[in-house]
Design a protein around this motif. Structure first.
Motif, mmCIF file in Angstrom:
data_model
loop_
_atom_site.group_PDB
_atom_site.id
_atom_site.type_symbol
_atom_site.label_atom_id
_atom_site.label_comp_id
_atom_site.label_asym_id
_atom_site.label_seq_id
_atom_site.Cartn_x
_atom_site.Cartn_y
_atom_site.Cartn_z
ATOM 1 N N LEU A 1 4.790 115.379 -6.130
ATOM 2 C CA LEU A 1 5.886 116.187 -6.659
ATOM 3 C C LEU A 1 6.611 116.940 -5.556
ATOM 4 O O LEU A 1 7.844 117.026 -5.564
ATOM 5 C CB LEU A 1 5.357 117.166 -7.719
ATOM 6 N N LEU A 2 5.870 117.480 -4.604
ATOM 7 C CA LEU A 2 6.506 118.247 -3.526
ATOM 8 C C LEU A 2 7.350 117.353 -2.621
ATOM 9 O O LEU A 2 8.354 117.805 -2.074
ATOM 10 C CB LEU A 2 5.447 118.988 -2.703
ATOM 11 N N CYS A 3 6.937 116.117 -2.456
ATOM 12 C CA CYS A 3 7.756 115.179 -1.664
ATOM 13 C C CYS A 3 9.087 114.899 -2.359
ATOM 14 O O CYS A 3 10.068 114.531 -1.711
ATOM 15 C CB CYS A 3 7.000 113.874 -1.426
ATOM 16 N N GLN A 4 9.142 115.122 -3.676
ATOM 17 C CA GLN A 4 10.368 114.889 -4.437
ATOM 18 C C GLN A 4 11.208 116.150 -4.583
ATOM 19 O O GLN A 4 12.441 116.080 -4.620
ATOM 20 C CB GLN A 4 10.022 114.368 -5.840
ATOM 21 N N ARG A 5 10.542 117.332 -4.663
ATOM 22 C CA ARG A 5 11.296 118.528 -5.040
ATOM 23 C C ARG A 5 10.737 119.812 -4.438
ATOM 24 O O ARG A 5 10.479 120.787 -5.143
ATOM 25 C CB ARG A 5 11.352 118.642 -6.558
ATOM 26 N N MET A 6 10.567 119.852 -3.144
ATOM 27 C CA MET A 6 10.151 121.090 -2.491
ATOM 28 C C MET A 6 11.278 122.125 -2.600
ATOM 29 O O MET A 6 12.427 121.835 -2.250
ATOM 30 C CB MET A 6 9.844 120.833 -1.015
ATOM 31 N N LEU B 1 0.591 125.422 -2.679
ATOM 32 C CA LEU B 1 1.174 124.084 -2.818
ATOM 33 C C LEU B 1 1.482 123.790 -4.292
ATOM 34 O O LEU B 1 2.579 123.320 -4.620
ATOM 35 C CB LEU B 1 0.208 123.024 -2.283
ATOM 36 N N ALA B 2 0.519 124.065 -5.162
ATOM 37 C CA ALA B 2 0.715 123.804 -6.589
ATOM 38 C C ALA B 2 1.843 124.660 -7.164
ATOM 39 O O ALA B 2 2.675 124.177 -7.940
ATOM 40 C CB ALA B 2 -0.583 124.049 -7.348
ATOM 41 N N ASN C 1 3.701 118.949 7.422
ATOM 42 C CA ASN C 1 4.583 118.071 8.184
ATOM 43 C C ASN C 1 4.807 116.735 7.481
ATOM 44 O O ASN C 1 5.921 116.191 7.495
ATOM 45 C CB ASN C 1 4.014 117.846 9.590
ATOM 46 N N ALA C 2 3.741 116.208 6.863
ATOM 47 C CA ALA C 2 3.880 114.928 6.165
ATOM 48 C C ALA C 2 4.778 115.075 4.936
ATOM 49 O O ALA C 2 5.599 114.196 4.644
ATOM 50 C CB ALA C 2 2.506 114.407 5.760
ATOM 51 N N ILE C 3 4.633 116.185 4.205
ATOM 52 C CA ILE C 3 5.504 116.424 3.045
ATOM 53 C C ILE C 3 6.952 116.585 3.507
ATOM 54 O O ILE C 3 7.883 116.080 2.880
ATOM 55 C CB ILE C 3 5.036 117.663 2.254
#
Length: 229
Positions: free
Chosen positions: A95-100, A137-138, A182-184
């Motif tokens: 989800l974070l990779c889509q909408r941080m 993160l969550a 960094n990966a996100i």
């Protein structure tokens, strides 16, 4: 419940939870209502309300005619908790990779700086901050249901590590937290999930029963000072 009682219940709940997460109150330790009330300067009614919340979170257990104790998850229960945690945290990363959110990376990096500041200095605080990173993160997913579930399993994992962990390495935790960020940031969900899997796997692998003989009075006197201040 009056507003004052609610505020006191929240304070006692939060301090007891902090004492459990920081592994000062260890699994199996008895929590007498009168002792807890005396140390925090609150009524037994307030303590009972706090206990109910902690029991719902899986952090304490009440036994008929014996009172409340810090929960003692079995090894099977511990394995189940870690399995659920891995599933939940993988979805958090997707989800974070889509909408941080806009401020997300700034908040995560600020938290990692806090972890760096106590690395090698304060084991209990390091342990608590490590768990709070995963809760953050969550939270950043914007999904309150997912945030609640992740927070619950992270808290239970802190309790499990108090019971079974051989050691806690803040050096590895902080480094991997930075790698996950960094990966996100690059949108590489697969890489971020792989790092998280390795990170959580390393935590789960450290399993050995430990015990501490400290009395509940000496432990709670430290946390009670926060309530008085």
């Amino acid at each position: 419940m009056s507003e004052n009682k609610t505020t006191l219940t929240d304070a006692v709940h939060d301090l007891l939870k902090k004492a459990i997460i920081e592994q000062a109150l260890t699994p199996g330790m008895r929590l007498p209502e009168d002792t807890v009330g005396e140390q925090f300067g609150v009524s037994r009614t307030i303590v009972r309300h706090a206990f109910v919340r902690l029991e719902h979170e899986g952090l304490i257990a009440t036994r008929r005619n014996r009172g409340a104790f810090v929960a003692e998850p079995t090894r099977d229960e511990a394995q189940h908790v870690f399995e659920v945690r891995r599933c939940l945290e993988n979805d958090v990363i997707r989800l974070l990779c889509q909408r941080m959110p806009a401020s997300g990376y700034e908040r995560l990096e600020a938290h990692v700086r806090q972890e760096e500041a106590v690395k090698g200095k304060d084991g209990p605080v390091s342990i608590r901050l490590a768990g709070e990173f995963h809760m953050l993160l969550a939270e950043l997913t914007g999904n309150p249901v997912l945030t609640r579930y992740v927070s619950e399993v992270v808290l239970r994992c802190s309790l499990i590590m108090s019971l079974y962990a051989r050691s806690h390495s803040s050096d590895c935790a902080v480094d991997e937290h930075s790698q996950i960020i960094n990966a996100i940031r690059t949108g590489d969900a697969s890489r971020a999930i792989n790092i998280m899997e390795h990170h959580l796997g390393a935590v789960a692998d450290r399993a050995e029963l430990i015990a501490r003989p400290d009395s509940i009075q000496s432990i709670l006197s430290h946390y009670g000072k926060e309530l008085a201040s």
